[in-house]
Design a protein around this motif. Structure first.
Motif, PDB file in Angstrom:
ATOM      1  N   TRP A  15       0.813  -1.213   0.000  1.00 29.96           N
ATOM      2  CA  TRP A  15       0.000   0.000   0.000  1.00 29.96           C
ATOM      3  C   TRP A  15       0.852   1.271   0.000  1.00 29.96           C
ATOM      4  O   TRP A  15       0.362   2.345  -0.361  1.00 29.96           O
ATOM      5  N   PHE A  19      -1.475   3.647  -2.112  1.00 29.52           N
ATOM      6  CA  PHE A  19      -2.684   4.135  -1.452  1.00 29.52           C
ATOM      7  C   PHE A  19      -2.339   5.115  -0.331  1.00 29.52           C
ATOM      8  O   PHE A  19      -3.076   6.069  -0.082  1.00 29.52           O
ATOM      9  N   TYR A  33      -4.307   5.412   7.261  1.00 26.88           N
ATOM     10  CA  TYR A  33      -5.250   4.322   6.946  1.00 26.88           C
ATOM     11  C   TYR A  33      -6.685   4.755   7.232  1.00 26.88           C
ATOM     12  O   TYR A  33      -7.613   4.437   6.471  1.00 26.88           O
ATOM     13  N   LEU A 251      -7.299  -2.646   0.746  1.00 24.78           N
ATOM     14  CA  LEU A 251      -7.706  -1.309   1.177  1.00 24.78           C
ATOM     15  C   LEU A 251      -8.704  -0.698   0.200  1.00 24.78           C
ATOM     16  O   LEU A 251      -9.751  -0.166   0.600  1.00 24.78           O
TER      17      LEU A 251
END
Length: 289
Positions: A15, A19, A33, A251
């Motif tokens: 990630w 992300f 997150y 995610l």
């Protein structure tokens, strides 16, 4: 009307820079997150009780309506099998106290050898737990899924203390043989039990395992889109955790699940907008296909 979604962890190497911003100091990873998802599984607590300072950091990085489903340590559930655990339990409850309302449920994951004949132990353990927390139990013994009497007995034990039964839906994963190293590893470790989709409380919790192929993961959760939508219309507030064997897209998939439910329920409160990052020139575009 709230649907919470999340993953098995809040930091994952694939990630980073894709992300979530990279690099990020440890004290900022959960905060980043939490702009993508509003729930997370507390799997790390299974291996060791965290320090109170660590938990205070978790609380400081999240809003009060963020949901942690925190797993009890294996010393309680697997090694001592819920007996003679007062000291370990007391230490654990003191450690997670800073989470406050973020501790959505304490998750009692039982080993596959924990059978219907052990339900008396579970009932006694649940009765002794403080009512200041919600509890959720995950069982893996096949008899709880294949034998109607064992299923009813477990439901009765849980209902007495308003605890939820947490299903881990692996049916999509086991539909065909593994095709990647991550899938082969999961094939050996994950429980192979029938799907269960009955809620016992107003806050059901679902764990869903798809495949590393995102299209197959999405196709496999159709049942849950319908079920979760029905729960929301009934006034329940579910939490859904999306897993894949490598979790590389988990995610984004968790947000995709929320969006699919919301497409049929426009009144559902949306997730927060993810914190923007500037992807590297060589990074893959943020798409599932």
């Amino acid at each position: 009307m709230r649907l919470h979604v999340g993953c098995a962890m809040w930091t994952h190497t694939p990630w980073q820079g894709r992300f979530l911003p990279h690099p990020l100091p440890p004290g900022e990873r959960l905060r980043s997150y939490a702009t993508w998802c509003d729930a997370v599984e507390g799997n790390t607590t299974f291996y060791a009780t965290p320090t109170r300072n660590t938990v205070e950091s978790w609380a400081g990085q999240t809003t009060p309506d963020f949901r942690f489903v925190v797993k009890l340590p294996k010393s309680i559930t697997h090694e001592r099998r819920l007996t003679d655990v007062d000291e370990e339990l007391r230490s654990f409850l003191e450690a997670i106290e800073p989470l406050g309302p973020r501790a959505h449920a304490l998750w009692i994951q039982l080993p596959g050898s924990f059978a219907p004949t052990d339900l008396g132990t579970l009932a006694g353990f649940l009765r002794r737990l403080p009512r200041s927390h919600r509890y959720a139990v995950e069982v893996r013994h096949r008899a709880f899924f294949d034998d109607a009497r064992s299923e009813r007995l477990l439901e009765s034990v849980l209902a007495r203390v308003d605890a939820e039964w947490v299903p881990f839906d692996t049916t999509t994963f086991f539909q065909s043989p593994p095709t990647s190293d991550a899938e082969r590893e999961a094939w050996m470790k994950k429980p192979r039990v029938p799907r269960r989709s009955s809620a016992l409380t107003d806050r059901p919790i679902i764990r869903y395992l798809g495949r590393d192929d995102t299209a197959r993961t999405i196709e496999g959760w159709r049942h849950w889109i319908v079920t979760v939508t029905e729960w929301l219309r009934e006034g329940r507030s579910p939490t859904v955790f999306i897993h894949t064997p490598d979790n590389a897209d988990a995610l984004m998939l968790a947000r995709r699940f929320h969006e699919e439910v919301r497409s049929g329920l426009p009144e559902l409160e949306p997730l927060p907008e993810p914190a923007p990052i500037e992807p590297a020139e060589s990074a893959e575009p943020l798409t599932l296909f």
